[in-house]
Design a protein around this motif. Structure first.
Motif, PDB file in Angstrom:
ATOM      1  N   GLU A  93      12.928   1.696  56.724  1.00 56.77           N
ATOM      2  CA  GLU A  93      11.981   2.638  57.326  1.00 56.77           C
ATOM      3  C   GLU A  93      12.057   2.606  58.841  1.00 56.77           C
ATOM      4  O   GLU A  93      11.928   3.645  59.502  1.00 56.77           O
ATOM      5  N   ARG A  96      15.025   4.699  59.857  1.00 53.30           N
ATOM      6  CA  ARG A  96      14.748   6.120  59.672  1.00 53.30           C
ATOM      7  C   ARG A  96      13.824   6.684  60.749  1.00 53.30           C
ATOM      8  O   ARG A  96      14.008   7.806  61.224  1.00 53.30           O
ATOM      9  N   ALA A 120      20.909   4.658  55.343  1.00 54.60           N
ATOM     10  CA  ALA A 120      19.706   4.848  56.160  1.00 54.60           C
ATOM     11  C   ALA A 120      20.037   5.271  57.581  1.00 54.60           C
ATOM     12  O   ALA A 120      19.179   5.808  58.287  1.00 54.60           O
ATOM     13  N   ASP A 122      21.873   7.298  60.781  1.00 58.89           N
ATOM     14  CA  ASP A 122      22.066   8.714  61.068  1.00 58.89           C
ATOM     15  C   ASP A 122      23.521   9.133  60.927  1.00 58.89           C
ATOM     16  O   ASP A 122      23.807  10.301  60.630  1.00 58.89           O
ATOM     17  N   SER A 150      18.147   8.459  49.204  1.00 63.10           N
ATOM     18  CA  SER A 150      19.216   8.996  50.052  1.00 63.10           C
ATOM     19  C   SER A 150      20.255   9.746  49.235  1.00 63.10           C
ATOM     20  O   SER A 150      20.647  10.878  49.577  1.00 63.10           O
ATOM     21  N   ASN A 217      13.700  14.300  59.606  1.00 57.61           N
ATOM     22  CA  ASN A 217      12.960  13.418  58.707  1.00 57.61           C
ATOM     23  C   ASN A 217      11.846  14.169  57.980  1.00 57.61           C
ATOM     24  O   ASN A 217      11.579  13.924  56.799  1.00 57.61           O
TER      25      ASN A 217
END
Length: 260
Positions: A93, A96, A120, A122, A150, A217
């Motif tokens: 998290e 993200r 996770a 980018d 994901s 997101n």
């Protein structure tokens, strides 16, 4: 035995985090999760850091969970393992929600939670012989680390079933074809290519990259009208940011902008 560590060093304006657990092929554990969150918090508050690269020491990105530790945890109350998984999820998290670009540089294997960790990020830059595998079902375990989230958003259900239920191995070139890997490099060159990508991102306005990441997101969870409103608000905010003037003026003058 050398303890598992998350090593950190700087390459220009990029923080490089290296998973180092040589006795267990860079397997993850609670000490690494906490260190990962701490490192990202430090990078978030440091304006000199524009991007983060996550890689593994040696020839392996990350072998996932330490099965010896998991076997020992079976002798303990379930709450112990639940807390460990929560630690991993806290790091996922944090990646993200981190407002700066995060790039995974993958050599060798990214297995189980190691694959989840890469997903996770980018961007994923991987060596052409890098191997990705969701090995959970091979040891009678179900996935963690957000991999079901994901993969289900990125790939058709049948392929996700194959990866998760059958534990099929998949190479970097195939994942690039599927849109999950951004760059494929010769073996041994993933970190260098990830750093080059990071530097190209470092030259862009950090407030804009943060806006883009936030919008991406939010997009899957909100209706179109709310997303349009968010895009409007972010656009206006960035237009009136000092970097908005720098970027537009540089483009019109046909010169490179400097967002330092």
């Amino acid at each position: 035995m050398t303890p598992a560590q998350l090593l950190s060093h700087s390459e220009g304006r990029t923080m490089v985090l290296t998973i180092s657990n040589p006795e267990h092929r860079n397997a993850l554990g609670p000490e690494l999760y906490a260190a990962g969150v701490e490192a990202l918090n430090a990078a978030d508050s440091n304006p000199e850091v524009r991007s983060v690269v996550i890689t593994g020491a040696g020839s392996t990105f990350c072998a996932g969970g330490n099965l010896q530790r998991l076997l020992e945890n079976r002798k303990q109350p379930p709450a112990l393992q639940a807390a460990s998984v929560e630690g991993l999820h806290g790091w996922i998290e944090a990646i993200r929600s981190f407002p700066k670009p995060v790039i995974a540089a993958v050599e060798g294997a990214a297995a189980g939670a190691g694959f989840s960790l890469a997903l996770a990020c980018d961007f994923i830059v991987a060596a052409e012989d890098a191997l990705f595998v969701m090995a959970y079902s091979s040891v009678a375990l179900s996935p963690d680390g957000g991999s079901t989230w994901s993969l289900s958003r990125a790939l058709p259900r049948q392929l996700v079933s194959e990866l998760l239920m059958c534990g099929e191995r998949i190479r970097a070139p195939r994942l690039q074809q599927l849109g999950l890997v951004n760059r494929v490099t010769p073996a041994g060159a993933a970190l260098a290519q990830a750093l080059a990508l990071a530097e190209s991102l470092n030259q862009r306005a950090p407030n804009v990259l943060a806006s883009i990441k936030e919008l991406m997101n939010d997009a899957p969870q909100v209706p179109l009208d709310r997303q349009l409103a968010s895009e409007r608000d972010q656009f206006v905010r960035n237009l009136h940011h000092a970097n908005g003037g720098i970027g537009i003026e540089a483009f019109l003058a046909k010169r490179k902008p400097d967002y330092s």
